[in-house]
Design an enzyme around this catalytic site. Structure first.
Site, PDB file in Angstrom:
ATOM      1  N   GLU A  87     -36.455   8.201  -9.155  1.00 20.17           N
ATOM      2  CA  GLU A  87     -36.223   9.598  -8.822  1.00 20.17           C
ATOM      3  C   GLU A  87     -34.842  10.053  -9.298  1.00 20.17           C
ATOM      4  O   GLU A  87     -33.839   9.396  -9.065  1.00 20.17           O
ATOM      5  CB  GLU A  87     -36.360   9.819  -7.321  1.00 20.17           C
ATOM      6  CG  GLU A  87     -37.748   9.504  -6.774  1.00 20.17           C
ATOM      7  CD  GLU A  87     -38.847  10.398  -7.352  1.00 20.17           C
ATOM      8  OE1 GLU A  87     -38.510  11.450  -7.940  1.00 20.17           O
ATOM      9  OE2 GLU A  87     -40.032  10.023  -7.211  1.00 20.17           O
ATOM     10  N   ARG A  97     -46.274  17.646   4.551  1.00 20.06           N
ATOM     11  CA  ARG A  97     -47.701  17.966   4.471  1.00 20.06           C
ATOM     12  C   ARG A  97     -48.483  17.262   5.569  1.00 20.06           C
ATOM     13  O   ARG A  97     -49.491  17.768   6.062  1.00 20.06           O
ATOM     14  CB  ARG A  97     -48.225  17.554   3.091  1.00 20.06           C
ATOM     15  CG  ARG A  97     -49.713  17.803   2.861  1.00 20.06           C
ATOM     16  CD  ARG A  97     -50.120  17.338   1.478  1.00 20.06           C
ATOM     17  NE  ARG A  97     -49.796  15.944   1.237  1.00 20.06           N
ATOM     18  CZ  ARG A  97     -50.561  14.914   1.604  1.00 20.06           C
ATOM     19  NH1 ARG A  97     -51.693  15.127   2.268  1.00 20.06           N
ATOM     20  NH2 ARG A  97     -50.189  13.680   1.329  1.00 20.06           N
ATOM     21  N   CYS A 150     -39.606  10.178   2.024  1.00 22.50           N
ATOM     22  CA  CYS A 150     -38.949   9.559   0.871  1.00 22.50           C
ATOM     23  C   CYS A 150     -37.799  10.432   0.368  1.00 22.50           C
ATOM     24  O   CYS A 150     -36.680   9.945   0.157  1.00 22.50           O
ATOM     25  CB  CYS A 150     -39.961   9.302  -0.242  1.00 22.50           C
ATOM     26  SG  CYS A 150     -41.147   7.986   0.128  1.00 22.50           S
ATOM     27  N   HIS A 176     -40.090   5.456  -6.329  1.00 27.12           N
ATOM     28  CA  HIS A 176     -41.445   5.468  -5.791  1.00 27.12           C
ATOM     29  C   HIS A 176     -42.279   4.401  -6.490  1.00 27.12           C
ATOM     30  O   HIS A 176     -42.098   4.144  -7.689  1.00 27.12           O
ATOM     31  CB  HIS A 176     -42.103   6.834  -6.003  1.00 27.12           C
ATOM     32  CG  HIS A 176     -41.859   7.785  -4.880  1.00 27.12           C
ATOM     33  ND1 HIS A 176     -41.138   8.951  -5.021  1.00 27.12           N
ATOM     34  CD2 HIS A 176     -42.262   7.742  -3.579  1.00 27.12           C
ATOM     35  CE1 HIS A 176     -41.099   9.587  -3.864  1.00 27.12           C
ATOM     36  NE2 HIS A 176     -41.772   8.873  -2.974  1.00 27.12           N
TER      37      HIS A 176
END
Length: 219
Positions: A87, A97, A150, A176
């Site tokens: 990232e 979500r 994350c 990830h």
């Protein structure tokens, strides 16, 4: 929590506990597999973070304070991705979500109230990606860490380091990892992910910074 006596600087490698109905989380299995490895004069220390807003950062701060790692790489699962994903940036927003492992589902809240909009990883993500690729493992640079736990951890880690936590010159970032084959597709075998992360850690330890990538915060 007790400090582990080290004769080498530490690399802190974290993974998360299972979430979202999964019984295993490859991020933690990878970290466990690399516990105690010696990487370019560093010792890898593995630790598990809870998939929980707030508590994950409290635990991470305690680990950084305890072990004073020169490098911290946090790992997290990203179902639907087919490669290891380094990232580039963490943003100052929680927008979940799904609920975390304690049922919290923050919407449009800051990770750090009043903090900068974003932090870039201070790890050499391009060099790390190339190293994993040379080890035969698909790896890419990702431009979004999402807005779940994350990203919360990536932003929180970089804020900790920017605020003076850890030793002088400490660097950090986030990767990830895909599902394992038994979790769904796309996926990578666990042994391949371990090999790719190991190669990436070597690149992180040996490369002070990417030639084309600076580190810092944006407002």
């Amino acid at each position: 929590m007790h400090r582990v006596p080290l004769h080498r600087p530490a690399i802190l490698l974290t993974g998360f506990d299972p979430f979202g109905g999964d019984t295993e989380n490859p991020s933690w299995l990878i970290a466990q597999a690399l516990q105690g490895q010696h990487v370019a004069g560093h010792t890898v220390l593995a630790a598990q973070l809870p998939t929980v807003f707030g508590a994950s950062l409290q635990h991470l701060r305690a680990l950084v304070d305890l072990h004073q790692p020169a490098i911290t790489l946090c790992l997290g699962q990203a179902g639907g991705r087919g490669a290891l994903s380094l990232e580039r940036v963490g943003i100052n927003i929680n927008d979940a979500r799904i609920a975390d492992n304690q049922g919290a589902q923050p919407i449009d809240t800051p990770v750090v109230p009043g903090g900068p909009a974003a932090y870039f990883s201070s790890l050499p993500i391009k060099a790390m990606a190339r190293a994993a690729q040379r080890a035969g493992v698909p790896c890419e640079v990702s431009q979004t860490a999402g807005t779940f736990v994350c990203n919360h951890v990536l932003y929180g880690l970089m804020h900790l380091l920017a605020s003076g936590a850890g030793p002088a010159g400490a660097r950090g970032g986030f990767m990830h990892v895909p599902w394992m084959p038994e979790q769904g597709a796309p996926h990578l075998p666990l042994r391949d992910m371990v090999r790719g992360v190991h190669a990436a850690l070597w690149a992180a330890a040996l490369t002070p910074h990417d030639l084309v990538l600076g580190a810092g915060a944006t407002h």
